[in-house]
Scaffold this motif. Structure first.
Motif, mmCIF file in Angstrom:
data_model
loop_
_atom_site.group_PDB
_atom_site.id
_atom_site.type_symbol
_atom_site.label_atom_id
_atom_site.label_comp_id
_atom_site.label_asym_id
_atom_site.label_seq_id
_atom_site.Cartn_x
_atom_site.Cartn_y
_atom_site.Cartn_z
ATOM 1 N N ILE A 9 0.832 -1.202 0.000
ATOM 2 C CA ILE A 9 0.000 0.000 0.000
ATOM 3 C C ILE A 9 0.867 1.252 0.000
ATOM 4 N N ILE A 10 1.913 1.278 0.798
ATOM 5 C CA ILE A 10 2.811 2.439 0.845
ATOM 6 C C ILE A 10 3.463 2.666 -0.505
ATOM 7 N N GLN A 15 3.253 6.443 -5.465
ATOM 8 C CA GLN A 15 3.095 6.700 -6.890
ATOM 9 C C GLN A 15 1.946 7.663 -7.199
ATOM 10 N N THR A 16 1.181 8.052 -6.191
ATOM 11 C CA THR A 16 0.020 8.914 -6.409
ATOM 12 C C THR A 16 0.357 10.366 -6.112
ATOM 13 N N ASN A 17 -0.454 11.255 -6.658
ATOM 14 C CA ASN A 17 -0.296 12.682 -6.372
ATOM 15 C C ASN A 17 -1.176 13.136 -5.221
ATOM 16 N N TRP A 39 -7.407 4.314 3.132
ATOM 17 C CA TRP A 39 -6.740 5.263 2.234
ATOM 18 C C TRP A 39 -7.363 5.167 0.844
ATOM 19 N N PRO A 40 -8.201 6.102 0.441
ATOM 20 C CA PRO A 40 -8.665 6.148 -0.953
ATOM 21 C C PRO A 40 -7.678 6.977 -1.787
ATOM 22 N N THR A 44 -3.060 5.181 -11.673
ATOM 23 C CA THR A 44 -3.216 4.872 -13.103
ATOM 24 C C THR A 44 -4.676 4.917 -13.548
ATOM 25 N N GLY A 45 -5.383 5.940 -13.074
ATOM 26 C CA GLY A 45 -6.758 6.139 -13.488
ATOM 27 C C GLY A 45 -7.787 5.271 -12.794
ATOM 28 N N ILE A 46 -7.382 4.468 -11.847
ATOM 29 C CA ILE A 46 -8.287 3.572 -11.131
ATOM 30 C C ILE A 46 -8.330 3.984 -9.654
ATOM 31 N N VAL A 47 -9.554 4.115 -9.138
ATOM 32 C CA VAL A 47 -9.721 4.462 -7.721
ATOM 33 C C VAL A 47 -9.507 3.216 -6.868
ATOM 34 N N HIS A 48 -8.649 3.354 -5.878
ATOM 35 C CA HIS A 48 -8.383 2.272 -4.918
ATOM 36 C C HIS A 48 -8.803 2.747 -3.531
ATOM 37 N N GLU A 49 -9.411 1.874 -2.762
ATOM 38 C CA GLU A 49 -9.705 2.140 -1.359
ATOM 39 C C GLU A 49 -9.078 1.005 -0.571
#
Length: 82
Positions: A9-10, A15-17, A39-40, A44-49
């Motif tokens: 996850i870290i 890699q996210t802004n 953490w939402p 790469t264009g995909i939402v992760h929660e």
């Protein structure tokens, strides 16, 4: 196993802004307070929660809950400078 998942996850968060914080607090019948941290974020264009963990804050004041959240943010190194 949890350490492996947290490391993954870290790495994704690095890699996210942007990162959101989702927290929910509940008190059980024995008056014990527990928070869930999620953490939402978009990668790469995909939402992760991602479920992070259950946290047992030392109390229920705004300051105590805030400090517990800030401690988790430090674990994922959110306080780093760009």
């Amino acid at each position: 196993m949890l350490a492996i998942v947290h490391t993954h996850i870290i790495k994704e968060i690095d890699q996210t802004n942007f990162l959101a914080v989702q927290v929910d607090k509940s008190t059980d019948s024995s008056s014990k307070t527990q928070m869930i941290v999620i953490w939402p974020y978009v990668l790469t264009g995909i939402v992760h929660e991602r479920f992070w963990k259950f946290v047992n804050p030392p109390g229920t004041t705004a300051q105590q809950l805030t400090n517990a959240i800030l401690e988790e943010l430090q674990v994922v190194k959110i306080n780093k400078a760009p």
